[in-house]
Design a protein around this motif. Structure first.
Motif, PDB file in Angstrom:
ATOM      1  N   GLN A   1       6.546   1.534  -2.660  1.00 15.70           N
ATOM      2  CA  GLN A   1       5.466   0.780  -2.033  1.00 15.70           C
ATOM      3  C   GLN A   1       4.113   1.120  -2.639  1.00 15.70           C
ATOM      4  O   GLN A   1       3.237   0.253  -2.735  1.00 15.70           O
ATOM      5  CB  GLN A   1       5.443   1.058  -0.524  1.00 15.70           C
ATOM      6  CG  GLN A   1       4.442   0.219   0.246  1.00 15.70           C
ATOM      7  CD  GLN A   1       4.671  -1.279   0.063  1.00 15.70           C
ATOM      8  OE1 GLN A   1       5.803  -1.724  -0.022  1.00 15.70           O
ATOM      9  NE2 GLN A   1       3.592  -2.045  -0.009  1.00 15.70           N
TER      10      GLN A   1
ATOM     11  N   THR B   1       0.774  -5.484 -15.299  1.00 16.39           N
ATOM     12  CA  THR B   1       1.655  -5.211 -14.155  1.00 16.39           C
ATOM     13  C   THR B   1       3.028  -4.718 -14.609  1.00 16.39           C
ATOM     14  O   THR B   1       3.593  -3.797 -14.002  1.00 16.39           O
ATOM     15  CB  THR B   1       1.828  -6.471 -13.293  1.00 16.39           C
ATOM     16  OG1 THR B   1       2.310  -7.559 -14.105  1.00 16.39           O
ATOM     17  CG2 THR B   1       0.504  -6.874 -12.662  1.00 16.39           C
TER      18      THR B   1
ATOM     19  N   SER C   1       4.599  -1.085 -13.672  1.00 18.68           N
ATOM     20  CA  SER C   1       5.861  -1.016 -12.930  1.00 18.68           C
ATOM     21  C   SER C   1       6.886  -0.170 -13.668  1.00 18.68           C
ATOM     22  O   SER C   1       7.641   0.591 -13.055  1.00 18.68           O
ATOM     23  CB  SER C   1       6.412  -2.419 -12.679  1.00 18.68           C
ATOM     24  OG  SER C   1       6.785  -3.043 -13.898  1.00 18.68           O
TER      25      SER C   1
ATOM     26  N   ASN D   1       3.972  -0.979  -5.597  1.00 14.45           N
ATOM     27  CA  ASN D   1       3.707  -2.370  -5.220  1.00 14.45           C
ATOM     28  C   ASN D   1       2.224  -2.588  -4.933  1.00 14.45           C
ATOM     29  O   ASN D   1       1.647  -3.618  -5.330  1.00 14.45           O
ATOM     30  CB  ASN D   1       4.526  -2.751  -3.985  1.00 14.45           C
ATOM     31  CG  ASN D   1       5.986  -2.984  -4.309  1.00 14.45           C
ATOM     32  OD1 ASN D   1       6.338  -3.224  -5.465  1.00 14.45           O
ATOM     33  ND2 ASN D   1       6.839  -2.902  -3.316  1.00 14.45           N
ATOM     34  N   ASN D   2       1.610  -1.634  -4.243  1.00 12.02           N
ATOM     35  CA  ASN D   2       0.186  -1.769  -3.931  1.00 12.02           C
ATOM     36  C   ASN D   2      -0.665  -1.761  -5.194  1.00 12.02           C
ATOM     37  O   ASN D   2      -1.653  -2.500  -5.284  1.00 12.02           O
ATOM     38  CB  ASN D   2      -0.258  -0.645  -2.997  1.00 12.02           C
ATOM     39  CG  ASN D   2       0.153  -0.882  -1.558  1.00 12.02           C
ATOM     40  OD1 ASN D   2       0.268  -2.021  -1.126  1.00 12.02           O
ATOM     41  ND2 ASN D   2       0.401   0.175  -0.824  1.00 12.02           N
TER      42      ASN D   2
END
Length: 262
Positions: free
Chosen positions: A166, A218, A222, A169-170
């Motif tokens: 998470q 991104t 990731s 994700n943020n």
């Protein structure tokens, strides 16, 4: 200006490649700093929200905890329930109009992203702490650990590992959502792309470049976070460490060997 699509892409990169890179750099700085500070805010808020209230606690302690938790709940609900763009307008222009506080654009950008991320991370951290089996807390108390020691040495290390996806994700969301800060004048990637597109009316080409840059940012983040998660998992096999020689009745047990037996 070339007539074909690919030629216009190349032309824009030649003319404004530096501007695109600078805008991407601003985007990454705001996203990274905002996510980091937001995680700190969320950790503190999440920990406070999970502080247990016991009957033996004094009325003053219970009253203070109730007030603090109520304020944190309001903060979380407001910032999770409103869009970041509205928050940016409200904080940046509202603070100047109502409280005569003139924020710099950079301070406002970091502040807005941080408190927005903090609201989401507060719920994430609360859920991560509650996901740890109660037996962990009971075991820690059984050996005389205080609540603070239990949180620091037993619960938080496990909770943080659980919420790592998470956090990633943020960060990815913040990389994309920094585009809303263009409304307060932050020259990040989206703002830069609008300027380039408006100069030659090449909106399709300019935003194609912007989308590719956003994807690269991104995707790279990731992959790095996924690699970090793997490191936190540790090796696929491990030894049960012990200093008690009486435990060496059948040799050291390896997790991988146990899997083979099954």
């Amino acid at each position: 200006m070339p007539g074909d699509f690919g030629g216009r892409i190349v032309y824009l990169l030649q003319q404004y490649g530096g501007s695109f890179l600078k805008g991407a750099g601003v985007t990454m700085v705001i996203a990274l700093v905002g996510t980091f500070i937001g995680c700190l805010i969320g950790f503190v808020a999440g920990i406070i929200q999970t502080i247990p209230v016991e009957k033996k606690d004094s009325v003053v302690k219970r009253g203070i905890l109730w007030i603090v938790k109520f304020i944190l709940n309001v903060y979380v609900e407001v910032f999770r329930g409103t869009p970041m763009m509205a928050q940016a307008m409200f904080i940046y222009f509202g603070s100047a109009a109502v409280f005569n506080i003139n924020m710099s654009m950079w301070f406002a950008a970091f502040f807005i992203v941080s408190i927005n991320t903090g609201a989401y991370m507060a719920e994430t951290m609360r859920g991560g702490i509650l996901s740890i089996d109660e037996g962990q807390t009971e075991g820690a108390k059984a050996i005389g650990m205080t609540h603070v020691q239990t949180m620091l040495y037993v619960i938080l290390p496990q909770a943080i590992r659980n919420i790592m996806p998470q956090i990633g994700n943020n960060l990815i969301i913040n990389i994309k959502d920094t585009c809303v800060l263009s409304i307060i004048g932050i020259v990040e990637l989206f703002y830069t792309t609008k300027g380039v597109a408006g100069a030659f009316y090449t909106y399709f080409e300019a935003f194609t470049i912007a989308m590719v840059i956003y994807f690269i940012l991104t995707f790279t983040c990731s992959r790095i976070l996924r690699f970090w998660e793997g490191k936190l998992d540790g090796p696929d096999s491990y030894d049960l460490a012990t200093t008690d020689t009486l435990a060496y009745t059948s040799g050291m047990l390896k997790y991988s060997d146990k899997e083979k037996e099954e």
